[in-house]
Design a protein around this motif. Structure first.
Motif, PDB file in Angstrom:
ATOM      1  N   ALA A  74      -2.453   4.628  -3.043  1.00  0.00           N
ATOM      2  CA  ALA A  74      -3.384   5.529  -2.340  1.00  0.00           C
ATOM      3  C   ALA A  74      -2.662   6.820  -1.982  1.00  0.00           C
ATOM      4  CB  ALA A  74      -3.945   4.847  -1.099  1.00  0.00           C
ATOM      5  N   THR A  75      -1.729   7.232  -2.835  1.00  0.00           N
ATOM      6  CA  THR A  75      -0.971   8.462  -2.567  1.00  0.00           C
ATOM      7  C   THR A  75      -1.817   9.692  -2.901  1.00  0.00           C
ATOM      8  OG1 THR A  75       0.007   8.363  -4.772  1.00  0.00           O
ATOM      9  CG2 THR A  75       1.280   7.381  -2.978  1.00  0.00           C
ATOM     10  N   HIS A  76      -1.277  10.837  -2.555  1.00  0.00           N
ATOM     11  CA  HIS A  76      -1.953  12.113  -2.794  1.00  0.00           C
ATOM     12  C   HIS A  76      -2.102  12.351  -4.302  1.00  0.00           C
ATOM     13  CE1 HIS A  76      -2.362  16.544  -2.734  1.00  0.00           C
ATOM     14  NE2 HIS A  76      -2.928  16.325  -1.557  1.00  0.00           N
ATOM     15  N   THR A  85       5.266  -1.285   8.299  1.00  0.00           N
ATOM     16  CA  THR A  85       5.466  -0.057   7.531  1.00  0.00           C
ATOM     17  C   THR A  85       6.927   0.079   7.110  1.00  0.00           C
ATOM     18  OG1 THR A  85       3.704   1.041   8.734  1.00  0.00           O
ATOM     19  CG2 THR A  85       5.334   2.462   7.742  1.00  0.00           C
ATOM     20  N   ARG A  86       7.138   0.626   5.920  1.00  0.00           N
ATOM     21  CA  ARG A  86       8.486   1.002   5.502  1.00  0.00           C
ATOM     22  C   ARG A  86       8.454   2.502   5.149  1.00  0.00           C
ATOM     23  NH1 ARG A  86       9.191   2.266   0.744  1.00  0.00           N
ATOM     24  NH2 ARG A  86      11.420   1.841   0.605  1.00  0.00           N
ATOM     25  N   VAL A  87       9.593   3.163   5.287  1.00  0.00           N
ATOM     26  CA  VAL A  87       9.647   4.610   5.057  1.00  0.00           C
ATOM     27  C   VAL A  87      10.778   4.936   4.090  1.00  0.00           C
ATOM     28  CG1 VAL A  87       9.922   6.880   6.127  1.00  0.00           C
ATOM     29  CG2 VAL A  87       8.778   5.045   7.386  1.00  0.00           C
ATOM     30  N   GLY A 128      11.847   6.406  -0.246  1.00  0.00           N
ATOM     31  CA  GLY A 128      11.643   6.045  -1.648  1.00  0.00           C
ATOM     32  C   GLY A 128      12.208   4.671  -1.983  1.00  0.00           C
ATOM     33  N   PHE A 129      11.781   4.165  -3.132  1.00  0.00           N
ATOM     34  CA  PHE A 129      12.232   2.844  -3.600  1.00  0.00           C
ATOM     35  C   PHE A 129      13.418   2.971  -4.551  1.00  0.00           C
ATOM     36  CE2 PHE A 129       7.772   2.399  -2.525  1.00  0.00           C
ATOM     37  CZ  PHE A 129       7.738   1.211  -1.819  1.00  0.00           C
ATOM     38  N   GLY A 130      13.626   4.189  -5.071  1.00  0.00           N
ATOM     39  CA  GLY A 130      14.659   4.379  -6.074  1.00  0.00           C
ATOM     40  C   GLY A 130      14.070   4.330  -7.480  1.00  0.00           C
ATOM     41  N   GLY A 131      13.025   5.114  -7.681  1.00  0.00           N
ATOM     42  CA  GLY A 131      12.431   5.217  -9.020  1.00  0.00           C
ATOM     43  C   GLY A 131      11.647   3.969  -9.397  1.00  0.00           C
ATOM     44  N   PRO A 132      11.158   3.943 -10.658  1.00  0.00           N
ATOM     45  CA  PRO A 132      10.342   2.797 -11.089  1.00  0.00           C
ATOM     46  C   PRO A 132      11.115   1.477 -11.069  1.00  0.00           C
ATOM     47  CG  PRO A 132      10.721   4.349 -12.905  1.00  0.00           C
ATOM     48  CD  PRO A 132      11.238   5.002 -11.666  1.00  0.00           C
ATOM     49  N   THR A 173      -4.497  27.154  -4.124  1.00  0.00           N
ATOM     50  CA  THR A 173      -4.514  25.790  -3.602  1.00  0.00           C
ATOM     51  C   THR A 173      -4.442  24.772  -4.727  1.00  0.00           C
ATOM     52  OG1 THR A 173      -5.782  24.213  -2.257  1.00  0.00           O
ATOM     53  CG2 THR A 173      -7.071  25.727  -3.593  1.00  0.00           C
ATOM     54  N   LYS A 174      -3.916  23.601  -4.392  1.00  0.00           N
ATOM     55  CA  LYS A 174      -3.978  22.474  -5.335  1.00  0.00           C
ATOM     56  C   LYS A 174      -5.355  21.828  -5.218  1.00  0.00           C
ATOM     57  CE  LYS A 174       0.879  21.401  -4.678  1.00  0.00           C
ATOM     58  NZ  LYS A 174       1.824  20.532  -3.954  1.00  0.00           N
ATOM     59  N   ASN A 175      -5.827  21.260  -6.314  1.00  0.00           N
ATOM     60  CA  ASN A 175      -7.139  20.605  -6.259  1.00  0.00           C
ATOM     61  C   ASN A 175      -6.983  19.206  -5.668  1.00  0.00           C
ATOM     62  OD1 ASN A 175      -9.731  19.716  -6.484  1.00  0.00           O
ATOM     63  ND2 ASN A 175     -10.071  20.651  -8.487  1.00  0.00           N
ATOM     64  N   SER A 192       3.696   1.855   2.787  1.00  0.00           N
ATOM     65  CA  SER A 192       4.918   2.586   2.454  1.00  0.00           C
ATOM     66  C   SER A 192       4.685   4.088   2.513  1.00  0.00           C
ATOM     67  CB  SER A 192       5.369   2.183   1.055  1.00  0.00           C
ATOM     68  OG  SER A 192       6.474   2.953   0.666  1.00  0.00           O
ATOM     69  N   PHE A 193       5.588   4.792   3.210  1.00  0.00           N
ATOM     70  CA  PHE A 193       5.545   6.254   3.299  1.00  0.00           C
ATOM     71  C   PHE A 193       6.762   6.850   2.616  1.00  0.00           C
ATOM     72  CE2 PHE A 193       3.188   5.243   7.287  1.00  0.00           C
ATOM     73  CZ  PHE A 193       2.067   6.029   7.093  1.00  0.00           C
ATOM     74  N   ALA A 194       6.578   8.025   2.028  1.00  0.00           N
ATOM     75  CA  ALA A 194       7.732   8.751   1.484  1.00  0.00           C
ATOM     76  C   ALA A 194       8.648   9.223   2.608  1.00  0.00           C
ATOM     77  CB  ALA A 194       7.254   9.946   0.662  1.00  0.00           C
ATOM     78  N   GLY A 195       8.053   9.529   3.774  1.00  0.00           N
ATOM     79  CA  GLY A 195       8.837  10.045   4.897  1.00  0.00           C
ATOM     80  C   GLY A 195       8.910  11.562   4.886  1.00  0.00           C
ATOM     81  N   PHE A 226      -1.473  14.769  -6.020  1.00  0.00           N
ATOM     82  CA  PHE A 226      -0.340  15.523  -6.575  1.00  0.00           C
ATOM     83  C   PHE A 226       0.991  14.798  -6.395  1.00  0.00           C
ATOM     84  CE2 PHE A 226      -3.565  18.651  -6.819  1.00  0.00           C
ATOM     85  CZ  PHE A 226      -3.175  19.514  -7.842  1.00  0.00           C
ATOM     86  N   ALA A 227       0.958  13.606  -5.845  1.00  0.00           N
ATOM     87  CA  ALA A 227       2.190  12.806  -5.743  1.00  0.00           C
ATOM     88  C   ALA A 227       2.353  12.053  -7.068  1.00  0.00           C
ATOM     89  CB  ALA A 227       2.115  11.846  -4.561  1.00  0.00           C
ATOM     90  N   ALA A 228       2.537  12.845  -8.131  1.00  0.00           N
ATOM     91  CA  ALA A 228       2.480  12.284  -9.489  1.00  0.00           C
ATOM     92  C   ALA A 228       3.665  11.382  -9.784  1.00  0.00           C
ATOM     93  CB  ALA A 228       2.421  13.416 -10.508  1.00  0.00           C
ATOM     94  N   ARG A 229       4.829  11.727  -9.241  1.00  0.00           N
ATOM     95  CA  ARG A 229       6.002  10.902  -9.563  1.00  0.00           C
ATOM     96  C   ARG A 229       5.805   9.492  -9.026  1.00  0.00           C
ATOM     97  NH1 ARG A 229      11.828  12.036  -7.772  1.00  0.00           N
ATOM     98  NH2 ARG A 229      11.017  14.022  -7.068  1.00  0.00           N
ATOM     99  N   MET A 230       5.309   9.422  -7.792  1.00  0.00           N
ATOM    100  CA  MET A 230       5.102   8.099  -7.196  1.00  0.00           C
ATOM    101  C   MET A 230       4.057   7.308  -7.983  1.00  0.00           C
ATOM    102  SD  MET A 230       6.275   6.221  -4.700  1.00  0.00           S
ATOM    103  CE  MET A 230       6.280   4.797  -5.744  1.00  0.00           C
ATOM    104  N   SER A 231       2.976   7.978  -8.374  1.00  0.00           N
ATOM    105  CA  SER A 231       1.922   7.271  -9.119  1.00  0.00           C
ATOM    106  C   SER A 231       2.424   6.821 -10.493  1.00  0.00           C
ATOM    107  CB  SER A 231       0.689   8.168  -9.279  1.00  0.00           C
ATOM    108  OG  SER A 231       0.068   8.337  -8.028  1.00  0.00           O
ATOM    109  N   LEU A 249       0.849  -1.195   0.000  1.00  0.00           N
ATOM    110  CA  LEU A 249       0.000   0.000   0.000  1.00  0.00           C
ATOM    111  C   LEU A 249       0.878   1.236   0.000  1.00  0.00           C
ATOM    112  CD1 LEU A 249      -2.773   1.499   0.497  1.00  0.00           C
ATOM    113  CD2 LEU A 249      -2.312   1.209   2.953  1.00  0.00           C
ATOM    114  N   LEU A 250       0.799   2.012  -1.071  1.00  0.00           N
ATOM    115  CA  LEU A 250       1.531   3.291  -1.127  1.00  0.00           C
ATOM    116  C   LEU A 250       0.690   4.319  -0.384  1.00  0.00           C
ATOM    117  CD1 LEU A 250       2.660   3.163  -4.864  1.00  0.00           C
ATOM    118  CD2 LEU A 250       3.982   2.508  -2.832  1.00  0.00           C
ATOM    119  N   ALA A 251       1.191   4.769   0.759  1.00  0.00           N
ATOM    120  CA  ALA A 251       0.382   5.544   1.695  1.00  0.00           C
ATOM    121  C   ALA A 251       0.800   7.007   1.713  1.00  0.00           C
ATOM    122  CB  ALA A 251       0.488   4.912   3.075  1.00  0.00           C
ATOM    123  N   GLY A 252       0.282   7.743   2.717  1.00  0.00           N
ATOM    124  CA  GLY A 252       0.622   9.157   2.863  1.00  0.00           C
ATOM    125  C   GLY A 252      -0.613  10.045   2.832  1.00  0.00           C
ATOM    126  N   THR A 253      -1.787   9.429   2.800  1.00  0.00           N
ATOM    127  CA  THR A 253      -3.034  10.201   2.775  1.00  0.00           C
ATOM    128  C   THR A 253      -3.974   9.648   3.854  1.00  0.00           C
ATOM    129  OG1 THR A 253      -3.945   8.649   1.169  1.00  0.00           O
ATOM    130  CG2 THR A 253      -2.971  10.658   0.289  1.00  0.00           C
TER     131      THR A 253
END
Ligand code: NAP
Length: 250
Positions: A74-76, A48-50, A52-56, A196-198, A33-36, A78-83, A7-11
């Motif tokens: 389930a990231t934010h 839980t792990r905290v 980055g993974f090191g890119g794709p 604000t971001k949407n 998983s959290f970005a930290g 605007f967390a576009a890189r992770m998605s 689970l990619l978390a942070g939200t």
């Protein structure tokens, strides 16, 4: 049945998903998983792990080495890189990807919203000497410091990485939940524009409601485009998809 769900978390939604995944039957391993990015990480009730993974490629390696069979993004919004990384790694490894993405906020009749593709575009377009409420996060606030004519009230959870102008006001806090509190903040600082971001969702909506009630213009940063993925917009829809995996759980 997957034996390892990542689970990619942070939200807030990820927290809700984790609570439900904690009730998975024995034999189903769950890792969140959290970005930290923040220090006060919540206890999600699952391992839980905290960081980055090191890119794709790094994420792909993790998926293979840890025998992940279901990846939940389930990231934010605007967390576009992770998605994007999640979509690329899922495709490269053949791991199933489910994205949970809350719906964006939408203007109502009478709202004065202007849409921008980037924060930089919004910063450049603000009228001279505007008094802005920046509710955009610590990483992006630096894009507004070039505008020395602005007054900004900047709210973020962790301190910014850049030095803010002396005449700005910095508030280190999570968003207020009551529109009345946001109205007081906007009025106290004589704010002329909300930037604000949407993000969508209920937890940072009070500022939108406050701007609506005060007839303030909202400069809305539209969401980044993401690669297509199997996407749901609510916890209940996600849980519906996960139902087969809950068989046998208490
Ligand atoms: P990002 O720019 O998409 O991610 C940057 C890098 O952080 C990723 O490439 C990845 O590193 C790592 N990362 C992100 N999420 C991760 C996760 N769940 N687990 C492990 N690693 C993760 O996302 P971001 O830096 O988190 O945030 C970007 C923007 O989104 C922020 O400026 C903020 O506005 C917004 N945001 C808001 C909230 C919130 O309000 N709750 C939460 C998060 C983000 P690797 O490439 O090394 O894997």
């Amino acid at each position: 049945m997957p034996d390892h769900i990542l689970l990619l978390a942070g939200t807030f939604e990820a927290r809700q998903v984790a609570e439900r995944l904690a009730a998975m039957p024995p034999g189903v391993r769950v890792t969140a998983s959290f970005a930290g990015a923040v220090n006060d990480l919540p206890d999600l009730g699952v391992p839980t792990r905290v960081g980055g993974f090191g890119g794709p490629d790094g994420l792909g390696t993790y998926l293979k080495e840890e025998a992940v069979s279901l990846l939940i993004d389930a990231t934010h919004p605007f967390a576009a890189r992770m998605s994007r990384n999640a979509a690329a790694a899922a495709e490269a490894t053949g791991v199933r990807l489910l994205r949970l993405e809350r719906s964006p906020w939408r203007p109502e009749a009478g709202d004065d919203w202007r849409h921008f593709p980037t924060l930089d575009a919004a910063a450049c377009a603000l009228p001279p000497a505007a008094r802005v409420f920046l509710s955009i996060g610590r990483k992006d606030v630096g894009q507004f410091t070039q505008r020395s004519d602005l007054f900004a009230l900047a709210r973020m959870i962790e301190p910014p990485g850049v030095v803010l102008p002396d005449h700005w006001r910095l508030i280190l806090a999570r968003p207020a939940q009551a529109a009345a509190d946001e109205i007081e903040l906007l009025e106290t600082h004589r704010i002329s524009h909300l930037v604000t971001k949407n993000s969508g969702g209920a937890r940072s909506f009070a500022k939108i409601e406050a701007a609506r009630q005060l007839n303030l213009p909202v400069w809305m940063i539209d969401r980044p485009h993401l690669p297509p993925a199997d996407t749901v917009d609510s916890l209940s829809a996600l849980l519906h998809r996960l139902q087969p995996y809950f068989v046998g759980s208490a």
